[in-house]
Design an enzyme around this catalytic site. Structure first.
Site, PDB file in Angstrom:
ATOM      1  N   THR A   1      33.282 -75.072  -1.437  1.00 32.47           N
ATOM      2  CA  THR A   1      33.065 -76.428  -1.938  1.00 32.47           C
ATOM      3  C   THR A   1      31.568 -76.622  -2.187  1.00 32.47           C
ATOM      4  O   THR A   1      30.743 -76.033  -1.492  1.00 32.47           O
ATOM      5  CB  THR A   1      33.562 -77.425  -0.871  1.00 32.47           C
TER       6      THR A   1
ATOM      7  N   GLY B   1      39.069 -78.900   5.695  1.00 30.26           N
ATOM      8  CA  GLY B   1      39.054 -80.334   5.431  1.00 30.26           C
ATOM      9  C   GLY B   1      39.778 -81.213   6.435  1.00 30.26           C
ATOM     10  O   GLY B   1      39.330 -82.322   6.740  1.00 30.26           O
TER      11      GLY B   1
ATOM     12  N   ARG C   1      48.135 -81.816  -1.936  1.00 31.72           N
ATOM     13  CA  ARG C   1      47.311 -81.899  -0.722  1.00 31.72           C
ATOM     14  C   ARG C   1      45.889 -82.344  -1.109  1.00 31.72           C
ATOM     15  O   ARG C   1      45.271 -81.802  -2.002  1.00 31.72           O
ATOM     16  CB  ARG C   1      47.268 -80.539  -0.035  1.00 31.72           C
TER      17      ARG C   1
ATOM     18  N   GLY D   1      41.996 -82.905   0.285  1.00 25.79           N
ATOM     19  CA  GLY D   1      41.106 -82.528   1.384  1.00 25.79           C
ATOM     20  C   GLY D   1      40.134 -83.644   1.734  1.00 25.79           C
ATOM     21  O   GLY D   1      40.281 -84.776   1.286  1.00 25.79           O
ATOM     22  N   ASP D   2      39.139 -83.272   2.506  1.00 26.61           N
ATOM     23  CA  ASP D   2      38.127 -84.249   2.935  1.00 26.61           C
ATOM     24  C   ASP D   2      37.121 -84.588   1.848  1.00 26.61           C
ATOM     25  O   ASP D   2      36.518 -85.662   1.848  1.00 26.61           O
ATOM     26  CB  ASP D   2      37.347 -83.662   4.123  1.00 26.61           C
TER      27      ASP D   2
ATOM     28  N   THR E   1      31.332 -79.356   3.834  1.00 25.14           N
ATOM     29  CA  THR E   1      32.243 -78.320   3.351  1.00 25.14           C
ATOM     30  C   THR E   1      32.906 -77.703   4.573  1.00 25.14           C
ATOM     31  O   THR E   1      32.403 -77.824   5.685  1.00 25.14           O
ATOM     32  CB  THR E   1      31.517 -77.247   2.527  1.00 25.14           C
ATOM     33  N   GLY E   2      34.036 -77.059   4.362  1.00 29.52           N
ATOM     34  CA  GLY E   2      34.728 -76.432   5.481  1.00 29.52           C
ATOM     35  C   GLY E   2      36.188 -76.841   5.506  1.00 29.52           C
ATOM     36  O   GLY E   2      36.710 -77.392   4.534  1.00 29.52           O
TER      37      GLY E   2
HETATM   38  N1  ASP Z   1      36.673 -79.058   2.511  1.00 30.48           N
HETATM   39  C1  ASP Z   1      37.447 -78.539   1.420  1.00 30.48           C
HETATM   40  C2  ASP Z   1      38.863 -78.970   1.570  1.00 30.48           C
HETATM   41  O1  ASP Z   1      39.382 -78.926   2.674  1.00 30.48           O
HETATM   42  C3  ASP Z   1      37.425 -77.066   1.325  1.00 30.48           C
HETATM   43  C4  ASP Z   1      36.088 -76.401   1.393  1.00 30.48           C
HETATM   44  O2  ASP Z   1      35.102 -76.987   1.783  1.00 30.48           O
HETATM   45  O3  ASP Z   1      36.034 -75.235   1.025  1.00 30.48           O
HETATM   46  O4  ASP Z   1      39.479 -79.278   0.585  1.00 30.48           O
END
Ligand code: ASP
Length: 304
Positions: free
Chosen positions: A172, A226, A200, A202-203, A223-224
């Site tokens: 992300t 979510g 779905r 995400g965050d 990022t990470g």
């Molecule tokens: N945070 C993002 C999500 O969960 C994914 C990512 O950061 O790679 O959609």
């Protein structure tokens, strides 16, 4: 007196293998250069984060725009948010499939709509009506991602690693900026997680989770994984601590500790306040970041 501008960008946080480190560094540097061009000529932090994120959406290295992960149906489905810390105006899109630069659509929502959030077809229709070009979903799919999904699905239920382990890509992208007028802004854009269920969210595009900006506190992009980030409303959690007087550098680190300890989550965060103090942190092995200030031009794939 004008404020000295600051820009921080990230291009994901995970255990990036050595062979893709350079591509990440080039990508975040290019994004920082684009955002800095806006700030240097006196442009707004909002324009700066938008331009920085567009560069990374266009760069196939990252999980945003073209080159995003595919969902279980083999489609790109993207989320993005942009927020202005001065006015608290925000624009978000969720589950869009036909917009190459979701952050551009999010910006149109912020600037030209009384609403904050559009999803799916309605978001695409809004974007098209406001001059953001639509594309075909196929135009956003690259062979690397078709192969990655094929391999993933071929293993059926047999996934030796946890799909949410830090070794799984989190590419992300996001940016936070402070402009000469003292306003901060943030933007985050993503294709989400590999093989996610269609629909779905995400965050990344949720206010206060993957992105937040308020001049009174801080601008943040995460990022990470979510779902844990959402449960803690982590970007707002961090901004609140900055507002209470803690330094962004310390808060960003605390946010990662909290994410790990409270919900066993992993990821990274960039955090910036209206005084230009910033933090970059991650609890994953690596994170791609770049910084521009009047004094400093730097990028890294690890700790700040
Ligand atoms: N945070 C993002 C999500 O969960 C994914 C990512 O950061 O790679 O959609």
């Amino acid at each position: 007196m004008p404020t000295n501008p600051v820009l921080v960008v990230h291009g994901g946080a995970w255990a990036m293998p050595d062979d893709i480190v350079d591509a990440h560094l080039i990508g975040v540097r290019n994004a920082a250069a684009a955002g800095w061009r806006v700030l240097e000529r006196g442009g707004s932090s909002l324009d700066a984060v938008e331009e920085a994120v567009v560069i990374m959406e266009d760069d196939e290295t990252f999980d945003a725009g073209r080159g995003s992960f595919l969902n279980r149906d083999g489609k790109v489905q993207m989320d993005a948010l942009i927020m202005d810390g001065g006015t608290l105006r925000a624009g978000g899109v969720g589950c869009v499939e036909r917009i190459a630069n979701p952050v551009r659509a999010a910006r149109k929502i912020l600037s030209e709509s009384p609403h904050v959030y559009f999803v799916g077809e309605g978001a695409e229709r809004f974007a098209a009506e406001h001059g953001v070009p639509l594309c075909r979903n196929e135009d956003l799919i690259i062979p690397r991602e078709s192969e990655r999904l094929r391999e993933y699905l071929a293993r059926g239920e047999d996934h030796p690693e946890d799909i949410f382990a830090p070794a799984i890509s989190h590419d992300t992208v996001g940016a936070v900026a402070l402009d000469r007028d003292g306003n901060i802004a943030a933007a985050t854009s993503t294709g989400g997680t590999l093989a996610k269920a269609p629909g779905r969210l995400g965050d990344s595009s949720l206010i206060g989770c993957g992105c937040y900006a308020n001049n009174d506190s801080a601008a943040a992009s995460t990022t990470g994984w979510g779902e844990p980030i959402m449960k803690l409303v982590l970007a707002k959690w961090a901004a609140d601590r900055v507002e209470s007087g803690s330094l962004p550098e310390w808060v960003a680190q605390e946010a990662m500790n909290y994410l790990k300890q409270r919900v066993n989550g992993h990821g990274g965060m960039i955090l910036l306040d209206a005084q230009g103090r910033f933090g970059i942190s991650h609890n994953t092995p690596r994170m791609a970041w770049a910084i521009r200030t009047t004094q400093r031009q730097d990028a890294g794939i690890d700790r700040n």
